[in-house]
Design an enzyme around this catalytic site. Sequence first.
Site: not given
Ligand code: NAD
Length: 375
Positions: A122, A127, A130, A133, A228
């Site tokens: 990530r 990106q 990805d 996403s 994560y």
């Molecule tokens: P994910 O699908 O793994 O999880 C979804 C959400 O669930 C996350 O925000 C996580 O914090 C939350 N979660 C986990 N346990 C929980 C709980 N007990 N109660 C409530 N919420 C809970 O996550 P994702 O959508 O794949 O994204 C993960 C991170 O990666 C995010 O911060 C996102 O912004 C980041 N990201 C970065 C990039 C990049 O920089 N290129 C790209 C995509 C995502």
Amino acid sequence: MKIFAPKENDPSEPRAALDPAAVKKLTALGADVVIEAGLGERSDNPDSAYEAAGATVTTDRAGLLGSADIVTRVRKPSPDEIGKLKEGAIHISFLDPFNEKDLIGSFAKQKSTAISLEMIPRTTLAQKMDAISSQANLAGYVSVMTAANRMNSILPMMMTPAGTISPAKVFVIGVGVAGLQAIATAKRLGARVTAFDTREEALEQAESLGAKALRIDLGQTGATDQGYAKELTPEQLEKQRVEQGKVCAQNDIVITTAKLFGRPAPILIKEDVIKSMKHGSIIVDLAADTGGNVEGTELGKEKVTDNGVTIIGTGNFEGQVSKHASQVLGANFANMIEHFWDKEAKVFKINLEDEIQKGCVITHGGEIVHERFKN
Ligand code: NAD
């Protein structure tokens, strides 16, 4: 290099790995793109559109699996189809590597290079490729549209001569990529949105979209270096469930998206909370594919409880908008291939020192090369 996109084996998978725009980009690189006839029939892209973009259409699936240099597909292959790949072929797809030890072994045995879309780091540089996403974003949109369709009421506030209709209340649990899109979609439809995540950064993003953040003092939570969420302790989870339960009871739609990378999703809504919810409320469990956040979620099913709460655990929510899902997925594939394309030699260069490849190449040259799966 010959790139082959076969049709998906799983009848519940309407997406295609490549769309015509991706084919166009890949042929411009000098690749020879072949698609299986009917690849886009469930994502509104007829064979003729692929042909117009420069692809060859074939019905010889087995022949192409055995001769392609790169195979792109959405879902993991069967062991039988891995056995058809030629030595050195690069296979790119979702792989579920944490749960597919045998499949990884089959790739290594076949001396093919398996690239797992889930494992793409990530990072800003990665990106554009990805796929987690690009698909989660669409799933977030679909979750709200699905809930709106099932409700016997509307989302926006309406002030009419016949009286005022109050806006629907939507609670989003887990504010990653899918959760943020669910918030944005629900807001656009006029709902009042509350959101919860264990990461403070995610709550701030929710607020910037106009949602009210639910803050629960859980003590130390934190995130991994990839962003994560870390798994909560049983005590933290219990505290979250109690505080969150009160909010669920007041909301019309609850969308859960909380996932833990490589592990089953945490159970966040138990039966007692479902029982406390209003008749006609809808729960959409976007974590259904990894076990679900809701007690009683059944993957692929939608059910109504005795107290009139609909629990939707359909899974593959992005597949419901297969045209756009295939468009962005195709772009992810094409961007990845372009990123590693040697323009002179016109080949996909494997370089295990590269940060992105280090993250997502699982097998290469007859070995399991990924640090996390080696042992
Ligand atoms: P994910 O699908 O793994 O999880 C979804 C959400 O669930 C996350 O925000 C996580 O914090 C939350 N979660 C986990 N346990 C929980 C709980 N007990 N109660 C409530 N919420 C809970 O996550 P994702 O959508 O794949 O994204 C993960 C991170 O990666 C995010 O911060 C996102 O912004 C980041 N990201 C970065 C990039 C990049 O920089 N290129 C790209 C995509 C995502």
